[in-house]
Scaffold this active site. Structure first.
Site, PDB file in Angstrom:
ATOM      1  CB  SER A 254      -0.906   0.006   1.228  1.00  0.00           C
ATOM      2  OG  SER A 254      -0.123   0.313   2.369  1.00  0.00           O
ATOM      3  CE  LYS A 255      -0.662   8.035  -1.772  1.00  0.00           C
ATOM      4  NZ  LYS A 255      -0.899   8.006  -3.180  1.00  0.00           N
TER       5      LYS A 255
END
Ligand code: GLU
Length: 486
Positions: A254-255
């Site tokens: 994820s980010k």
């Protein structure tokens, strides 16, 4: 029978391409180039509701940025086009009707509401979700009745109730799926749009795709696809499902792991060559130790046999490290050209980092060693340009010196500098280095104070080179400002 290698990257424009997505593109491209085959880009834009404005452009720009040229697809065309699924709807509709006529598929009239209730009921009873096949065996008369009522059906695949589908995945080996776990999935929606499964299989066939290299998340779709190939009487392509990419903590990428869309990597100042090199290592390796590959080497060595089954770990630190290596390999001209657009952004925001190109060209080589991204460059060179340095005066003394001592030292440097005529780094070194001893200071302490005075920071490029580039006038001004602070 061996067919010519034709592979495709088939993104859905439902968002901006992320790391996993673009890795799929790269692996397909590498495989095509390695085998002298064709790399095809096909836009799977049949999910109108989830389409994102600008996504197709972002996808194509991402490919261009990484220099993954495509032989067929948007913009370049090709003999198997069009390459946007939304322009091929008639093909899917014909294919679906053909399966219905042959008994491999059927019309389903269940309303969304009924399906909703069915799902709720299944959830309540803790049954696996899936269509309950109510319309699978409707009689001709029952179907007619629904048509008369004006209900527009969807087309569902008539999945065999027993048996299994086995196939040999080029990466994972033999894989088997029980038909009992596959429901009668939708092929064509009531609005005439195909589902992913139908469009994907029809296109892979008509575009003569030889190998499907795609993310592991599609593995469980493959038995459905193979059942469809069988029903159509098409020869299926070979399948290779690429390993998942996880964060260093082995959770879903994820980010927060630094995984962003490909557009953002450009904005953050990664070089496309470094990015491609890094992405190639996410699931592929030559020998478990070589990490740096030119494009030509990647093409030469790439093979499906060396793609791993186990998840790859995305590590932004490693990407940045690799990027730093690539930055260091640039010639001064290349480095200037690469950094320029980033400096331009600051320039546009009112910070004069580019006004004097000749000066920038002298400054840049001093920070090339230390920049890990091109976006770092502005931060690293800023002190060369600012008139007044902002820093806390305690940095001048550090932990080991008194103000008195530092004032003394800087005053001595000031006098020496003022008297210098030739102001290059060798001269500076000759003049300044011996002062440490004269002053009875440790070189590191003395240089530390001088570094802070001239650059405003405790870490900067080599001191004498930096001072030489700053020039006599700036150095003197800065030392005077430091003295005033003390
Ligand atoms: N459109 C699918 C995706 O976005 C393609 C999957 C496949 O390659 O079959 O990933």
């Amino acid at each position: 029978m061996t067919r010519p290698v034709r592979v495709r990257y088939a993104p859905s424009p439902t968002g901006f391409p992320h790391v996993g997505n673009i890795r799929t593109a790269l692996f397909n491209w590498l495989f095509a180039r390695h085998s002298g085959g064709s790399f095809i880009v096909r836009i799977e834009d049949t999910d109108v509701a989830r389409s994102v404005e600008g996504a197709v452009e972002a996808i194509l720009n991402g490919l261009r940025w990484l220099k993954l040229d495509w032989d067929e697809g948007p913009e370049v065309g090709g003999q198997f086009g069009p390459y946007f699924q939304s322009q091929r709807l008639h093909l899917y509709q014909e294919a679906a009707e053909r399966l219905v006529a042959q008994g491999y598929a059927y019309h389903c009239y269940c309303s969304p509401q009924r399906l909703e209730e069915m799902r709720a009921e299944q959830a309540k009873r803790k049954q696996p979700p899936g269509y309950d096949r109510r319309c699978r065996e409707l009689t001709q008369a029952e179907r007619l009745q629904k048509e008369v009522e004006g209900i527009v059906p969807v087309v569902r695949f008539r999945t065999p109730l027993t048996g299994e589908t086995r196939f040999n995945d080029l990466i994972r080996g033999e894989v088997a799926f029980d038909h009992a776990t596959i429901d009668d999935f939708v092929l064509l929606k009531s609005d005439g749009y195909p589902t992913y499964h139908l469009a994907n299989v029809v296109d892979d066939h008509f575009m003569e795709i030889s190998h499907v290299l795609r993310a592991e998340e599609w593995l469980s779709s493959t038995p459905r696809h193979l059942l469809m190939y069988q029903a159509f009487g098409y020869e299926p392509p070979l399948f290779a499902h690429l390993p998942m990419i996880l964060g260093p903590d082995r959770s879903k990428l994820s980010k927060r792991h630094g995984a962003v869309s490909i557009t953002e990597y450009y904005q953050q100042g990664y070089l496309p060559e470094a990015m491609a090199n890094y992405l190639a290592l996410l699931g592929w390796s030559l020998d478990d130790k070589t990490e740096i590959f030119t494009r030509e080497e990647l093409v030469k060595h790439f093979s499906i046999a060396r793609i791993s089954k186990t998840a790859a770990i995305f590590n932004i630190e490693k990407l940045s490290w690799l990027n730093g290596l690539y930055i260091r390999k640039l010639t001064p001209d290349e480095f200037f050209a690469a950094a320029e657009p980033y400096l331009m952004m600051y320039q546009a925001a009112g910070e004069a980092l580019l006004s004097d190109e000749a000066y920038v060209r002298i400054v840049l080589p001093l920070v090339q060693e230390r920049a890990r991204t091109l976006a770092d460059v502005a931060e690293l060179i800023r002190f060369f340009f600012t008139e007044r340095l902002e820093y806390d005066s305690s940095l001048l003394t550090g932990k080991d010196m008194t103000r008195e001592v530092v004032r003394n030292a800087l005053e001595m440097v000031r006098q020496k500098l003022a008297a210098m005529e030739k102001f290059d780094s060798e001269m500076l070194e000759t003049v300044i280095r011996p002062l440490a001893e004269t002053l009875g200071l440790k070189t590191s302490h003395f240089f530390g104070a001088l570094r802070v005075a001239t650059t405003g920071r405790t870490a900067a490029p080599p001191l004498f080179q930096t001072m030489a580039v700053l020039g006599k006038e700036r150095c003197l001004k800065r030392i005077e400002a430091a003295l005033a602070k003390l």
